[in-house]
Design a protein around this motif. Structure first.
Motif, PDB file in Angstrom:
ATOM      1  N   PHE A  54       0.838  -1.193   0.000  1.00 56.93           N
ATOM      2  CA  PHE A  54       0.000   0.000   0.000  1.00 56.93           C
ATOM      3  C   PHE A  54       0.875   1.244   0.000  1.00 56.93           C
ATOM      4  O   PHE A  54       1.846   1.324   0.738  1.00 56.93           O
ATOM      5  CB  PHE A  54      -0.905   0.024   1.229  1.00 56.93           C
ATOM      6  CG  PHE A  54      -1.827  -1.166   1.316  1.00 56.93           C
ATOM      7  CD1 PHE A  54      -3.037  -1.161   0.650  1.00 56.93           C
ATOM      8  CD2 PHE A  54      -1.465  -2.286   2.042  1.00 56.93           C
ATOM      9  CE1 PHE A  54      -3.885  -2.250   0.721  1.00 56.93           C
ATOM     10  CE2 PHE A  54      -2.297  -3.377   2.115  1.00 56.93           C
ATOM     11  CZ  PHE A  54      -3.520  -3.368   1.456  1.00 56.93           C
ATOM     12  N   GLU A  58      -2.499   5.458   1.798  1.00 53.70           N
ATOM     13  CA  GLU A  58      -3.676   4.593   1.746  1.00 53.70           C
ATOM     14  C   GLU A  58      -4.133   4.119   3.120  1.00 53.70           C
ATOM     15  O   GLU A  58      -5.178   3.478   3.235  1.00 53.70           O
ATOM     16  CB  GLU A  58      -3.401   3.393   0.831  1.00 53.70           C
ATOM     17  CG  GLU A  58      -3.227   3.799  -0.613  1.00 53.70           C
ATOM     18  CD  GLU A  58      -2.991   2.621  -1.537  1.00 53.70           C
ATOM     19  OE1 GLU A  58      -3.863   2.353  -2.378  1.00 53.70           O
ATOM     20  OE2 GLU A  58      -1.937   1.973  -1.408  1.00 53.70           O
ATOM     21  N   GLY A  59      -3.367   4.387   4.153  1.00 52.31           N
ATOM     22  CA  GLY A  59      -3.786   4.005   5.498  1.00 52.31           C
ATOM     23  C   GLY A  59      -2.633   4.050   6.472  1.00 52.31           C
ATOM     24  O   GLY A  59      -1.531   3.586   6.157  1.00 52.31           O
ATOM     25  N   PHE A  62      -1.277   0.299   7.847  1.00 49.62           N
ATOM     26  CA  PHE A  62      -0.617  -0.700   7.017  1.00 49.62           C
ATOM     27  C   PHE A  62       0.893  -0.647   7.248  1.00 49.62           C
ATOM     28  O   PHE A  62       1.459   0.390   7.574  1.00 49.62           O
ATOM     29  CB  PHE A  62      -0.936  -0.475   5.537  1.00 49.62           C
ATOM     30  CG  PHE A  62      -2.393  -0.662   5.201  1.00 49.62           C
ATOM     31  CD1 PHE A  62      -3.037  -1.856   5.488  1.00 49.62           C
ATOM     32  CD2 PHE A  62      -3.121   0.360   4.625  1.00 49.62           C
ATOM     33  CE1 PHE A  62      -4.390  -2.032   5.186  1.00 49.62           C
ATOM     34  CE2 PHE A  62      -4.471   0.196   4.320  1.00 49.62           C
ATOM     35  CZ  PHE A  62      -5.099  -1.000   4.604  1.00 49.62           C
ATOM     36  N   ASP A 206      -2.490  -7.230   6.934  1.00 51.78           N
ATOM     37  CA  ASP A 206      -2.882  -6.062   6.155  1.00 51.78           C
ATOM     38  C   ASP A 206      -3.990  -6.399   5.154  1.00 51.78           C
ATOM     39  O   ASP A 206      -4.885  -5.584   4.905  1.00 51.78           O
ATOM     40  CB  ASP A 206      -1.667  -5.491   5.410  1.00 51.78           C
ATOM     41  CG  ASP A 206      -0.731  -4.712   6.327  1.00 51.78           C
ATOM     42  OD1 ASP A 206      -1.098  -4.464   7.487  1.00 51.78           O
ATOM     43  OD2 ASP A 206       0.379  -4.364   5.873  1.00 51.78           O
ATOM     44  N   ARG A 209      -7.188  -6.516   6.997  1.00 51.48           N
ATOM     45  CA  ARG A 209      -7.581  -5.148   7.353  1.00 51.48           C
ATOM     46  C   ARG A 209      -8.162  -4.413   6.140  1.00 51.48           C
ATOM     47  O   ARG A 209      -9.115  -3.633   6.269  1.00 51.48           O
ATOM     48  CB  ARG A 209      -6.372  -4.387   7.901  1.00 51.48           C
ATOM     49  CG  ARG A 209      -6.694  -2.990   8.416  1.00 51.48           C
ATOM     50  CD  ARG A 209      -5.418  -2.271   8.858  1.00 51.48           C
ATOM     51  NE  ARG A 209      -4.809  -2.949   9.983  1.00 51.48           N
ATOM     52  CZ  ARG A 209      -5.154  -2.756  11.252  1.00 51.48           C
ATOM     53  NH1 ARG A 209      -6.133  -1.915  11.535  1.00 51.48           N
ATOM     54  NH2 ARG A 209      -4.534  -3.397  12.215  1.00 51.48           N
ATOM     55  N   ALA A 210      -7.592  -4.679   4.954  1.00 51.03           N
ATOM     56  CA  ALA A 210      -8.066  -4.027   3.729  1.00 51.03           C
ATOM     57  C   ALA A 210      -9.302  -4.708   3.153  1.00 51.03           C
ATOM     58  O   ALA A 210      -9.824  -4.260   2.127  1.00 51.03           O
ATOM     59  CB  ALA A 210      -6.949  -4.020   2.682  1.00 51.03           C
ATOM     60  N   ARG A 211      -9.736  -5.817   3.777  1.00 53.88           N
ATOM     61  CA  ARG A 211     -10.910  -6.576   3.340  1.00 53.88           C
ATOM     62  C   ARG A 211     -10.729  -7.200   1.961  1.00 53.88           C
ATOM     63  O   ARG A 211     -11.686  -7.325   1.184  1.00 53.88           O
ATOM     64  CB  ARG A 211     -12.177  -5.699   3.377  1.00 53.88           C
ATOM     65  CG  ARG A 211     -12.467  -5.125   4.754  1.00 53.88           C
ATOM     66  CD  ARG A 211     -13.696  -4.225   4.727  1.00 53.88           C
ATOM     67  NE  ARG A 211     -13.857  -3.529   5.993  1.00 53.88           N
ATOM     68  CZ  ARG A 211     -14.579  -3.975   7.015  1.00 53.88           C
ATOM     69  NH1 ARG A 211     -15.213  -5.131   6.911  1.00 53.88           N
ATOM     70  NH2 ARG A 211     -14.677  -3.277   8.130  1.00 53.88           N
ATOM     71  N   PHE A 212      -9.499  -7.586   1.646  1.00 50.31           N
ATOM     72  CA  PHE A 212      -9.254  -8.314   0.406  1.00 50.31           C
ATOM     73  C   PHE A 212      -9.736  -9.765   0.513  1.00 50.31           C
ATOM     74  O   PHE A 212     -10.009 -10.410  -0.483  1.00 50.31           O
ATOM     75  CB  PHE A 212      -7.760  -8.313   0.067  1.00 50.31           C
ATOM     76  CG  PHE A 212      -7.233  -6.987  -0.422  1.00 50.31           C
ATOM     77  CD1 PHE A 212      -8.084  -5.943  -0.766  1.00 50.31           C
ATOM     78  CD2 PHE A 212      -5.871  -6.776  -0.554  1.00 50.31           C
ATOM     79  CE1 PHE A 212      -7.599  -4.727  -1.218  1.00 50.31           C
ATOM     80  CE2 PHE A 212      -5.365  -5.559  -1.004  1.00 50.31           C
ATOM     81  CZ  PHE A 212      -6.236  -4.537  -1.343  1.00 50.31           C
ATOM     82  N   ARG A 312      -7.311  -3.279  -6.928  1.00 48.46           N
ATOM     83  CA  ARG A 312      -6.907  -2.017  -6.301  1.00 48.46           C
ATOM     84  C   ARG A 312      -5.387  -1.912  -6.216  1.00 48.46           C
ATOM     85  O   ARG A 312      -4.808  -0.836  -6.441  1.00 48.46           O
ATOM     86  CB  ARG A 312      -7.519  -1.913  -4.906  1.00 48.46           C
ATOM     87  CG  ARG A 312      -8.976  -1.485  -4.898  1.00 48.46           C
ATOM     88  CD  ARG A 312      -9.631  -1.708  -3.541  1.00 48.46           C
ATOM     89  NE  ARG A 312      -8.856  -1.149  -2.445  1.00 48.46           N
ATOM     90  CZ  ARG A 312      -9.062  -1.482  -1.169  1.00 48.46           C
ATOM     91  NH1 ARG A 312      -9.998  -2.363  -0.844  1.00 48.46           N
ATOM     92  NH2 ARG A 312      -8.330  -0.929  -0.221  1.00 48.46           N
TER      93      ARG A 312
END
Length: 384
Positions: A54, A58-59, A62, A206, A209-212, A312
């Motif tokens: 990332f 982006e956060g 991360f 991560d 957390r990113a919902r991948f 993404r």
């Protein structure tokens, strides 16, 4: 240092020393001094704003190259302590192993490698060695950090013997031989496998957390499924954001214990009497068991499909590559746009020396600085 050091560990008392001799100075061991020099290096501080998957904006939660390096160091010290190795050398190597990474993770490395193809390509391991032997300028008497031979050896070949070393490693080896044809010390091997352990597990964290992907999806993987079942049995039904860390810490613990057990098995077969026996071995002595290696590869494959090639991430990587490609093209064609110190190194526009200077300049950038430099060079409304 561990007081229970095994005979095949690296001994600071028997270090091959530094390229530029220095007095001992204080009570620290040579490898403790190396670790401290790395921590104070400019390249180490920049890792805070260099990301792996990332981009920095982006956060905030991360991982960055800095947090990754600290996690690798913690795991490396744990393994070194279990095996009776020199913890300080393992930690120094863990902290230094990513110093050569350019901005934007693997996308940045791919872009620089493509632009540098006519001049030998770009390799982040070689760039790490460049950083600590050439590019750091914290000392008046020499370029680089003047680290011990053992730390330089570990940086150059922690992944095994180098039969076809990248250009800079080969060049440096001609001036200061690092015995590239042999394995590195067990401490360097520990740092390398700690990198693997940290990398996969923090990318899982991560990615969740990113919902991948979800916990139920990773439960299909052998190692993760077992750890998740154990976590649920221990803590009960808790929210996913609390359950995921419980799973991941169990995975890390199992991987660390597996490395210790497999290494002891290999050591028992090899029976090394010194670190030189470790270097002369036909295979690495620090490794996963076959079962754990397969489980680790399954995690890698899952992450490659579900995270590293997520749409993404693909968008972010494509934009990042274009940023660095344009920066390289502009600066290689017009090095007069470089800051004065880099101009002096670059010389004539379009030359090989100019390409190397531009590559070093870009490789040292953080994600944030690369994006700002891109705007300064392409947006007429922004002052240079």
């Amino acid at each position: 240092m561990s007081s229970l050091r095994v005979p095949w560990a690296t001994s600071p008392e028997q270090s091959r020393g530094r390229l530029h001799p220095e007095p001992a100075g204080d009570a620290r061991s040579p490898y403790q001094r190396d670790r401290d020099r790395i921590i104070h290096a400019t390249a180490f501080r920049r890792l805070q704003y260099k990301t792996q998957v990332f981009v920095f904006h982006e956060g905030d939660h991360f991982r960055t190259r800095l947090t990754h390096s600290i996690e690798v160091a913690q795991i490396a010290r744990s393994i070194a302590r279990l095996l009776g190795l020199d913890e300080d050398l393992a930690e120094a190597l863990a902290l230094a192993h990513d110093l050569g990474h350019p901005p934007f993770g693997h996308a940045g490395e791919d872009a620089l490698n493509a632009m540098m193809k006519p001049h030998g390509g770009f390799d982040h391991n070689a760039q790490s060695l460049r950083a600590v032997t050439l590019l750091e300028t914290r000392y008046a008497a020499f370029d680089g950090l003047n680290l011990t031979w053992e730390t330089l050896e570990g940086l150059a070949k922690h992944n095994g013997p180098l039969r076809r070393p990248p250009p800079y490693i080969a060049e440096y080896d001609r001036r200061h031989s690092l015995d590239l044809g042999s394995f590195a010390s067990a401490e360097a091997q520990v740092a390398a496998i700690a990198d693997d352990i940290a990398y996969n597990n923090h990318d899982l964290d991560d990615g969740l957390r990113a919902r991948f992907f979800t916990l139920d999806e990773v439960a299909a993987l052998p190692l993760l499924g077992e750890a998740l079942t154990d976590a649920r049995a221990t803590v009960g039904e808790v929210p996913p954001e609390r359950l995921a860390p419980e799973m991941i810490r169990r995975v890390i613990n199992r991987m660390v214990n597996d490395v210790a057990a497999e290494t002891r098995r290999r050591i028992a077969a090899l029976r090394p009497a010194s670190v030189e026996d470790v270097r002369a071995a036909k295979t690495s002595v620090v490794a996963f068991s076959e079962t754990m290696a397969l489980a680790n590869q399954a995690v890698r494959d899952f992450l490659f499909t579900r995270m590293y090639r997520h749409w993404r991430v693909n968008r972010s990587m494509a934009k990042s590559r274009r940023v660095l490609q344009l920066l390289f093209s502009l600066l290689h064609g017009a090095p007069t746009m470089l800051p004065p110190w880099w101009q002096a190194r670059a010389g004539e526009a379009g030359s090989a020396a100019c390409a190397l200077a531009v590559s070093d300049y870009i490789a040292g950038m953080t994600d944030r600085f690369a994006l700002e430099e891109h705007r300064r060079l392409t947006d007429p409304d922004i002052p240079g």
